[in-house]
Motif scaffolding. Sequence first.
Motif, mmCIF file in Angstrom:
data_model
loop_
_atom_site.group_PDB
_atom_site.id
_atom_site.type_symbol
_atom_site.label_atom_id
_atom_site.label_comp_id
_atom_site.label_asym_id
_atom_site.label_seq_id
_atom_site.Cartn_x
_atom_site.Cartn_y
_atom_site.Cartn_z
ATOM 1 N N ILE A 93 0.864 -1.180 0.000
ATOM 2 C CA ILE A 93 0.000 0.000 0.000
ATOM 3 C C ILE A 93 0.899 1.228 0.000
ATOM 4 C CG2 ILE A 93 -1.913 1.184 1.119
ATOM 5 C CD1 ILE A 93 -2.498 -1.450 2.640
ATOM 6 N N VAL A 94 0.986 1.889 -1.147
ATOM 7 C CA VAL A 94 1.932 2.997 -1.296
ATOM 8 C C VAL A 94 1.229 4.174 -1.966
ATOM 9 C CG1 VAL A 94 4.188 3.705 -2.154
ATOM 10 C CG2 VAL A 94 3.797 1.302 -1.559
ATOM 11 N N PRO A 95 0.871 5.200 -1.210
ATOM 12 C CA PRO A 95 0.208 6.362 -1.808
ATOM 13 C C PRO A 95 1.178 7.210 -2.611
ATOM 14 C CG PRO A 95 0.645 6.775 0.507
ATOM 15 C CD PRO A 95 1.062 5.342 0.244
ATOM 16 N N MET A 96 0.648 8.114 -3.406
ATOM 17 C CA MET A 96 1.489 9.007 -4.188
ATOM 18 C C MET A 96 2.210 10.014 -3.300
ATOM 19 S SD MET A 96 1.104 7.656 -7.045
ATOM 20 C CE MET A 96 2.161 8.777 -7.952
ATOM 21 N N GLY A 97 1.587 10.386 -2.216
ATOM 22 C CA GLY A 97 2.222 11.212 -1.195
ATOM 23 C C GLY A 97 2.190 10.464 0.120
ATOM 24 N N PHE A 98 3.318 10.355 0.797
ATOM 25 C CA PHE A 98 3.399 9.518 1.996
ATOM 26 C C PHE A 98 2.825 10.180 3.246
ATOM 27 C CE2 PHE A 98 7.452 7.387 0.174
ATOM 28 C CZ PHE A 98 6.668 6.616 -0.667
ATOM 29 N N CYS A 99 2.712 11.512 3.256
ATOM 30 C CA CYS A 99 2.328 12.235 4.468
ATOM 31 C C CYS A 99 1.016 12.994 4.287
ATOM 32 C CB CYS A 99 3.431 13.218 4.869
ATOM 33 S SG CYS A 99 4.984 12.420 5.320
ATOM 34 N N PHE A 100 0.308 13.186 5.385
ATOM 35 C CA PHE A 100 -0.931 13.965 5.389
ATOM 36 C C PHE A 100 -0.621 15.402 4.983
ATOM 37 C CE2 PHE A 100 -3.804 16.599 8.248
ATOM 38 C CZ PHE A 100 -4.861 16.595 7.361
ATOM 39 N N PRO A 101 -1.216 15.893 3.881
ATOM 40 C CA PRO A 101 -0.858 17.219 3.378
ATOM 41 C C PRO A 101 -1.624 18.372 4.004
ATOM 42 C CG PRO A 101 -2.333 16.138 1.851
ATOM 43 C CD PRO A 101 -2.085 15.153 2.961
ATOM 44 N N GLY A 102 -2.656 18.076 4.808
ATOM 45 C CA GLY A 102 -3.477 19.128 5.392
ATOM 46 C C GLY A 102 -4.756 19.354 4.601
ATOM 47 N N TYR A 103 -5.496 20.390 4.990
ATOM 48 C CA TYR A 103 -6.785 20.690 4.380
ATOM 49 C C TYR A 103 -6.743 22.002 3.613
ATOM 50 C CZ TYR A 103 -8.545 17.263 7.792
ATOM 51 O OH TYR A 103 -8.757 16.140 8.536
ATOM 52 N N ASP A 104 -7.618 22.096 2.598
ATOM 53 C CA ASP A 104 -7.772 23.367 1.904
ATOM 54 C C ASP A 104 -8.779 24.244 2.640
ATOM 55 O OD1 ASP A 104 -10.351 22.497 1.232
ATOM 56 O OD2 ASP A 104 -9.802 21.966 -0.829
ATOM 57 N N ASP A 105 -9.108 25.395 2.054
ATOM 58 C CA ASP A 105 -10.002 26.340 2.722
ATOM 59 C C ASP A 105 -11.416 25.801 2.897
ATOM 60 O OD1 ASP A 105 -7.931 28.149 2.864
ATOM 61 O OD2 ASP A 105 -8.504 29.224 1.035
ATOM 62 N N ASP A 109 -9.174 17.437 1.862
ATOM 63 C CA ASP A 109 -7.751 17.116 1.881
ATOM 64 C C ASP A 109 -7.047 17.773 0.697
ATOM 65 O OD1 ASP A 109 -8.327 15.581 4.053
ATOM 66 O OD2 ASP A 109 -7.820 13.654 3.139
ATOM 67 N N LEU A 110 -5.877 18.334 0.958
ATOM 68 C CA LEU A 110 -5.052 18.864 -0.125
ATOM 69 C C LEU A 110 -4.496 17.722 -0.973
ATOM 70 C CD1 LEU A 110 -3.130 21.640 1.833
ATOM 71 C CD2 LEU A 110 -4.645 22.025 -0.120
ATOM 72 N N PRO A 111 -4.047 18.013 -2.196
ATOM 73 C CA PRO A 111 -3.446 16.971 -3.035
ATOM 74 C C PRO A 111 -2.164 16.432 -2.415
ATOM 75 C CG PRO A 111 -3.956 18.946 -4.312
ATOM 76 C CD PRO A 111 -4.107 19.323 -2.877
ATOM 77 N N PRO A 112 -1.702 15.278 -2.897
ATOM 78 C CA PRO A 112 -0.406 14.760 -2.440
ATOM 79 C C PRO A 112 0.698 15.791 -2.680
ATOM 80 C CG PRO A 112 -1.537 13.138 -3.790
ATOM 81 C CD PRO A 112 -2.321 14.404 -3.904
ATOM 82 N N ARG A 113 1.666 15.823 -1.818
ATOM 83 C CA ARG A 113 2.774 16.745 -1.975
ATOM 84 C C ARG A 113 3.522 16.487 -3.281
ATOM 85 N NH1 ARG A 113 3.454 20.945 1.779
ATOM 86 N NH2 ARG A 113 5.607 20.862 1.062
ATOM 87 N N ARG A 114 3.920 17.574 -3.946
ATOM 88 C CA ARG A 114 4.575 17.443 -5.242
ATOM 89 C C ARG A 114 5.969 16.832 -5.136
ATOM 90 N NH1 ARG A 114 3.302 23.480 -7.719
ATOM 91 N NH2 ARG A 114 1.018 23.381 -7.549
#
Length: 210
Positions: A93-105, A109-114
Amino acid sequence: MTDEAKLENLRREIAACRICRDAPAKGPEHRLPHEPRPVAVISSSARILIAGQAPGLRVHESGLPFDDASGDRLRSWLGVDRASFYDRKRFAIVPMGFCFPGYDDKGADLPPRRECAPFWRQRVMSVMPQIELVLVIGQYAQAWHMAGEGRGNMTETVRAWRDSLLSGRLPEVLPLPHPSWRNSGWLKRNSWFEHELLPYLQERVKVLLS
Protein backbone atom coordinates in the motif's frame (compact mmCIF):
# COMPACT_ATOMS: atom_id res chain seq x y z
CA MET A 1 23.11 -6.78 -0.31
CA THR A 2 20.08 -9.04 -0.63
CA ASP A 3 16.81 -7.84 -2.13
CA GLU A 4 15.14 -8.05 1.29
CA ALA A 5 17.91 -5.94 2.82
CA LYS A 6 17.47 -3.32 0.09
CA LEU A 7 13.75 -3.25 0.77
CA GLU A 8 14.30 -2.87 4.53
CA ASN A 9 16.74 -0.03 3.94
CA LEU A 10 14.17 1.69 1.76
CA ARG A 11 11.54 1.30 4.49
CA ARG A 12 13.85 3.06 6.94
CA GLU A 13 14.63 5.84 4.47
CA ILE A 14 10.93 6.44 3.84
CA ALA A 15 10.18 6.55 7.57
CA ALA A 16 12.89 9.19 8.04
CA CYS A 17 11.86 11.31 5.03
CA ARG A 18 11.28 15.03 5.69
CA ILE A 19 11.60 16.49 2.19
CA CYS A 20 8.13 18.04 2.18
CA ARG A 21 8.70 19.66 5.58
CA ASP A 22 12.05 21.08 4.52
CA ALA A 23 11.02 22.24 1.02
CA PRO A 24 11.34 26.00 0.37
CA ALA A 25 8.12 27.80 1.36
CA LYS A 26 6.03 28.72 -1.70
CA GLY A 27 2.67 29.50 -0.13
CA PRO A 28 0.21 28.16 2.48
CA GLU A 29 -0.04 24.78 0.75
CA HIS A 30 3.64 24.22 1.47
CA ARG A 31 3.26 24.45 5.22
CA LEU A 32 2.52 21.03 6.64
CA PRO A 33 0.02 21.05 9.52
CA HIS A 34 1.96 18.34 11.38
CA GLU A 35 5.40 16.83 11.58
CA PRO A 36 5.70 14.39 8.65
CA ARG A 37 4.72 10.80 9.34
CA PRO A 38 5.25 8.82 6.12
CA VAL A 39 2.75 5.99 5.69
CA ALA A 40 3.65 3.29 3.16
CA VAL A 41 3.67 -0.51 3.11
CA ILE A 42 6.22 -2.01 0.73
CA SER A 43 6.54 -5.76 0.34
CA SER A 44 8.79 -8.38 -1.17
CA SER A 45 5.96 -10.86 -1.72
CA ALA A 46 2.66 -9.02 -2.23
CA ARG A 47 1.26 -9.40 -5.74
CA ILE A 48 -1.18 -6.49 -5.39
CA LEU A 49 -0.22 -2.85 -4.95
CA ILE A 50 -2.77 -0.29 -3.79
CA ALA A 51 -1.67 3.10 -5.09
CA GLY A 52 -3.69 5.80 -3.37
CA GLN A 53 -3.35 9.57 -3.07
CA ALA A 54 -2.15 10.66 0.41
CA PRO A 55 -3.02 9.81 4.02
CA GLY A 56 -5.85 11.63 5.75
CA LEU A 57 -5.66 12.93 9.30
CA ARG A 58 -6.87 9.69 10.89
CA VAL A 59 -4.27 7.69 8.98
CA HIS A 60 -1.62 10.22 10.00
CA GLU A 61 -2.57 9.63 13.62
CA SER A 62 -2.72 5.81 13.47
CA GLY A 63 0.05 5.14 10.95
CA LEU A 64 -2.18 2.56 9.21
CA PRO A 65 -3.12 3.24 5.56
CA PHE A 66 -6.86 3.41 4.89
CA ASP A 67 -7.61 3.16 8.60
CA ASP A 68 -10.89 5.02 8.19
CA ALA A 69 -14.31 4.81 6.58
CA SER A 70 -12.71 5.01 3.13
CA GLY A 71 -10.69 1.93 4.01
CA ASP A 72 -13.82 0.07 5.09
CA ARG A 73 -15.38 0.79 1.70
CA LEU A 74 -12.19 -0.16 -0.15
CA ARG A 75 -11.96 -3.48 1.72
CA SER A 76 -15.58 -4.22 0.79
CA TRP A 77 -14.72 -3.50 -2.87
CA LEU A 78 -11.81 -5.92 -2.67
CA GLY A 79 -13.76 -8.56 -0.76
CA VAL A 80 -11.14 -8.86 2.00
CA ASP A 81 -11.10 -8.38 5.76
CA ARG A 82 -8.80 -6.10 7.79
CA ALA A 83 -6.38 -8.91 8.64
CA SER A 84 -5.81 -9.75 4.98
CA PHE A 85 -5.67 -6.11 3.97
CA TYR A 86 -2.92 -5.29 6.47
CA ASP A 87 -0.90 -8.42 5.75
CA ARG A 88 2.11 -7.07 3.88
CA LYS A 89 2.68 -10.49 2.37
CA ARG A 90 -0.60 -9.96 0.51
CA PHE A 91 -0.89 -6.23 -0.14
CA ALA A 92 1.56 -3.42 -0.69
CA ILE A 93 0.00 0.00 0.00
CA VAL A 94 1.93 3.00 -1.30
CA PRO A 95 0.21 6.36 -1.81
CA MET A 96 1.49 9.01 -4.19
CA GLY A 97 2.22 11.21 -1.19
CA PHE A 98 3.40 9.52 2.00
CA CYS A 99 2.33 12.24 4.47
CA PHE A 100 -0.93 13.96 5.39
CA PRO A 101 -0.86 17.22 3.38
CA GLY A 102 -3.48 19.13 5.39
CA TYR A 103 -6.78 20.69 4.38
CA ASP A 104 -7.77 23.37 1.90
CA ASP A 105 -10.00 26.34 2.72
CA LYS A 106 -13.12 24.20 2.21
CA GLY A 107 -11.98 21.46 4.58
CA ALA A 108 -11.07 18.95 1.87
CA ASP A 109 -7.75 17.12 1.88
CA LEU A 110 -5.05 18.86 -0.12
CA PRO A 111 -3.45 16.97 -3.04
CA PRO A 112 -0.41 14.76 -2.44
CA ARG A 113 2.77 16.75 -1.97
CA ARG A 114 4.58 17.44 -5.24
CA GLU A 115 7.98 16.49 -3.84
CA CYS A 116 7.08 12.93 -2.94
CA ALA A 117 6.40 10.93 -6.11
CA PRO A 118 9.34 12.24 -8.19
CA PHE A 119 11.73 11.38 -5.38
CA TRP A 120 10.34 8.02 -4.21
CA ARG A 121 7.98 6.41 -6.70
CA GLN A 122 10.40 4.74 -9.09
CA ARG A 123 12.59 3.52 -6.21
CA VAL A 124 9.59 1.91 -4.53
CA MET A 125 8.44 0.21 -7.71
CA SER A 126 11.93 -1.10 -8.44
CA VAL A 127 12.08 -3.09 -5.18
CA MET A 128 8.71 -4.77 -5.86
CA PRO A 129 9.12 -6.51 -9.24
CA GLN A 130 6.72 -9.24 -8.13
CA ILE A 131 3.68 -6.92 -8.26
CA GLU A 132 1.12 -8.20 -10.80
CA LEU A 133 -1.79 -5.80 -10.26
CA VAL A 134 -1.75 -2.10 -9.37
CA LEU A 135 -5.02 -0.62 -8.15
CA VAL A 136 -4.74 3.09 -8.94
CA ILE A 137 -7.09 5.11 -6.77
CA GLY A 138 -7.84 8.66 -7.83
CA GLN A 139 -6.44 10.99 -10.47
CA TYR A 140 -2.93 11.43 -9.07
CA ALA A 141 -2.16 7.71 -8.96
CA GLN A 142 -3.80 7.24 -12.36
CA ALA A 143 -1.72 10.02 -13.91
CA TRP A 144 1.55 8.43 -12.77
CA HIS A 145 0.83 4.73 -13.25
CA MET A 146 -1.16 5.01 -16.46
CA ALA A 147 1.31 7.41 -18.13
CA GLY A 148 -0.96 9.14 -20.60
CA GLU A 149 -3.55 6.38 -20.94
CA GLY A 150 -6.14 8.26 -18.89
CA ARG A 151 -9.31 9.52 -20.53
CA GLY A 152 -9.36 13.16 -19.44
CA ASN A 153 -11.26 12.74 -16.18
CA MET A 154 -11.58 10.15 -13.46
CA THR A 155 -15.02 8.89 -14.54
CA GLU A 156 -14.00 8.14 -18.11
CA THR A 157 -10.68 6.66 -17.01
CA VAL A 158 -12.42 4.22 -14.66
CA ARG A 159 -15.16 3.51 -17.20
CA ALA A 160 -12.45 2.37 -19.65
CA TRP A 161 -11.00 -0.11 -17.14
CA ARG A 162 -11.19 -2.99 -19.62
CA ASP A 163 -9.06 -1.08 -22.12
CA SER A 164 -6.47 -0.51 -19.42
CA LEU A 165 -6.25 -4.23 -18.71
CA LEU A 166 -5.95 -5.01 -22.42
CA SER A 167 -3.18 -2.47 -23.00
CA GLY A 168 -0.43 -5.02 -22.38
CA ARG A 169 1.04 -2.97 -19.55
CA LEU A 170 2.78 -5.01 -16.87
CA PRO A 171 1.99 -5.05 -14.07
CA GLU A 172 -1.70 -4.75 -14.87
CA VAL A 173 -3.23 -1.42 -13.85
CA LEU A 174 -6.86 -1.12 -12.78
CA PRO A 175 -8.23 2.40 -12.15
CA LEU A 176 -10.65 2.98 -9.28
CA PRO A 177 -12.42 6.04 -7.85
CA HIS A 178 -11.46 7.09 -4.37
CA PRO A 179 -13.57 5.18 -1.80
CA SER A 180 -14.25 8.39 0.14
CA TRP A 181 -17.78 9.09 1.38
CA ARG A 182 -17.61 12.19 -0.85
CA ASN A 183 -17.90 9.83 -3.84
CA SER A 184 -21.15 8.19 -2.67
CA GLY A 185 -23.11 10.26 -5.18
CA TRP A 186 -20.73 9.24 -7.96
CA LEU A 187 -21.24 5.58 -7.09
CA LYS A 188 -25.03 5.99 -7.30
CA ARG A 189 -24.79 7.72 -10.69
CA ASN A 190 -22.40 5.11 -12.09
CA SER A 191 -24.02 1.79 -11.22
CA TRP A 192 -21.82 0.00 -13.81
CA PHE A 193 -18.97 0.30 -11.32
CA GLU A 194 -20.70 -1.97 -8.81
CA HIS A 195 -22.22 -4.35 -11.36
CA GLU A 196 -19.34 -4.71 -13.83
CA LEU A 197 -16.00 -3.63 -12.37
CA LEU A 198 -16.31 -4.84 -8.78
CA PRO A 199 -17.10 -8.48 -9.63
CA TYR A 200 -13.99 -8.59 -11.82
CA LEU A 201 -11.91 -6.89 -9.14
CA GLN A 202 -12.99 -9.29 -6.41
CA GLU A 203 -12.33 -12.34 -8.54
CA ARG A 204 -8.90 -11.05 -9.58
CA VAL A 205 -7.97 -10.30 -5.97
CA LYS A 206 -9.13 -13.76 -4.92
CA VAL A 207 -6.89 -15.37 -7.54
CA LEU A 208 -3.83 -13.28 -6.65
CA LEU A 209 -4.23 -13.96 -2.93
CA SER A 210 -4.65 -17.71 -3.41
